[in-house]
Write a protein that holds these residues in place. Structure first.
Motif, short mmCIF file in Angstrom:
data_model
loop_
_atom_site.label_atom_id
_atom_site.label_comp_id
_atom_site.label_asym_id
_atom_site.label_seq_id
_atom_site.Cartn_x
_atom_site.Cartn_y
_atom_site.Cartn_z
N PRO A 1 0.82 -1.21 0.00
CA PRO A 1 0.00 0.00 0.00
C PRO A 1 0.86 1.26 0.00
O PRO A 1 1.93 1.30 0.62
N ALA A 2 0.35 2.30 -0.67
CA ALA A 2 1.05 3.58 -0.65
C ALA A 2 0.90 4.29 0.68
O ALA A 2 1.75 5.11 1.05
N ASP A 3 -0.14 3.97 1.43
CA ASP A 3 -0.34 4.53 2.75
C ASP A 3 0.65 3.89 3.73
O ASP A 3 0.67 2.67 3.90
N ALA A 4 1.47 4.71 4.38
CA ALA A 4 2.57 4.19 5.20
C ALA A 4 2.06 3.35 6.36
O ALA A 4 2.63 2.30 6.67
N PRO B 1 5.60 0.94 -1.82
CA PRO B 1 5.66 0.37 -3.16
C PRO B 1 7.03 0.68 -3.76
O PRO B 1 7.71 1.63 -3.36
N TYR B 2 7.45 -0.13 -4.73
CA TYR B 2 8.68 0.21 -5.46
C TYR B 2 8.31 1.33 -6.44
O TYR B 2 7.56 1.10 -7.40
N THR C 1 0.92 -2.02 -8.91
CA THR C 1 0.55 -0.87 -9.73
C THR C 1 0.76 0.41 -8.94
O THR C 1 0.30 0.53 -7.81
N LEU C 2 1.45 1.35 -9.54
CA LEU C 2 1.70 2.65 -8.93
C LEU C 2 1.83 3.69 -10.03
O LEU C 2 2.48 3.45 -11.04
N ASP C 3 1.19 4.84 -9.83
CA ASP C 3 1.23 5.93 -10.81
C ASP C 3 0.80 5.46 -12.20
O ASP C 3 1.36 5.86 -13.22
#
Length: 307
Positions: free
Chosen positions: A21-24, A54-55, A228-230
């Protein structure tokens, strides 16, 4: 952990984590839950490169620089609390904010919750290993140079009755980093990976050759499955592995699969036995390293093809 004739036997659990998750806070909640599951029967649990986020290096996005955190910091505090409660050591990669620079780093936390201090090539005590070589290339479609400064080289950490060396992903293809860690006394190499693409074909073979060359145990966690990111989706090839000091593949996780945990008993006494039986250290010629250093320095000041 049990003691062998000349070293401990360390029960290692390697977590092949998937999409993060992008949420820390959500990411740490998931990681701590995985740590709790993997810790049963383990002395050490190991997570991949940049495990707490995320990477993010497949896209240039300056907002991601806010994800960096100090060591000690929020991630190490959560893992330290869990390590103390579980009585299990843990190692993982994270995005480190060192104040003057940001690094792709890895940290080792002992079973009592202490962040283990390492010793770098300058003899200084440091809390992290920082990735030494930073990639930017079209083959892997990543630009880590936008986010990370390079570390200063190998660091060794003493814990669990042994000495650990660390490398992060791209570092694994530079044999001199492995040899420098061995020269510093490393018996077990932790190789933190978030790798996709063309390097899958030779991943385990590369680890086996490096293990045999340095006669160290190799513990290599990789991400697995899609993330998946951005708006960009990639598939990490997994294959998280443990390799003996003689180059034998003990265990390897499934390819492109998120979530598996693979386990192995790392008998540190095998390091001394491998080095006795096949004395590479005795027969290595240090003059070759001086030649390579001089040749590399010379190529940096000429128009010759780099060595």
């Amino acid at each position: 952990m049990t003691a062998a004739a000349s070293g401990p036997v360390i029960e290692v659990a390697v977590v092949q984590s998937g999409e993060t998750p992008a949420d820390a806070d959500a990411a740490l909640d998931e990681l701590i839950a995985r740590f709790e599951e993997a810790a049963e029967g383990a002395d050490l649990v190991v997570f991949p490169e940049l495990a707490t986020t995320p990477y993010f290096c497949g896209v240039v996005n300056d907002s991601r620089k806010s994800w960096a955190q100090p060591v000690p910091g929020p991630a190490t505090a959560r893992f330290a609390d869990a390590a103390r409660r579980l009585g299990t050591a843990v190692a993982f990669g994270l995005y480190e904010d060192a104040g003057d620079a940001q690094y792709n780093s890895a940290v080792l936390i002992d079973a009592d919750g202490t962040v283990v201090q390492g010793t770098d090539v300058h003899g200084d005590r440091v809390p992290t290993y920082r990735k030494t070589s930073i990639p930017k290339d079209d083959l892997s479609d990543v630009d880590e140079k936008h986010y990370f400064s390079p570390g200063s080289g190998p660091v060794v950490f003493d814990a669990l009755g042994t000495r650990f060396g660390m490398l992060i992903c791209y570092d694994r293809s530079f044999p001199e980093y492995w040899l420098a860690a061995r020269a510093a006394g490393a018996e077990v190499m932790l190789v933190f990976v978030s790798s996709m693409g063309f390097r899958e074909t030779l991943f385990t073979q590369e680890l086996q050759v490096r293990a045999m060359e340095t006669q160290t145990w190799v513990v290599a966690p990789n991400r697995g499955g899609q993330e998946t990111l951005d708006g960009k989706t990639v598939s990490y090839f997994g294959r998280s592995s443990v390799v003996t000091p003689r180059g034998a593949l003990v265990v390897s996780a499934p390819a492109h699969e998120a979530g598996p945990v693979v386990r192995a008993a790392v008998d540190v006494a095998e390091v001394a036995a491998a080095r006795r039986d096949f004395p590479l250290g005795r027969d290595r010629q240090p003059g070759v390293f001086r030649y390579l250093a001089d040749a590399h320095e010379g190529s940096a000041h000429s128009r010759a093809v780099p060595v």
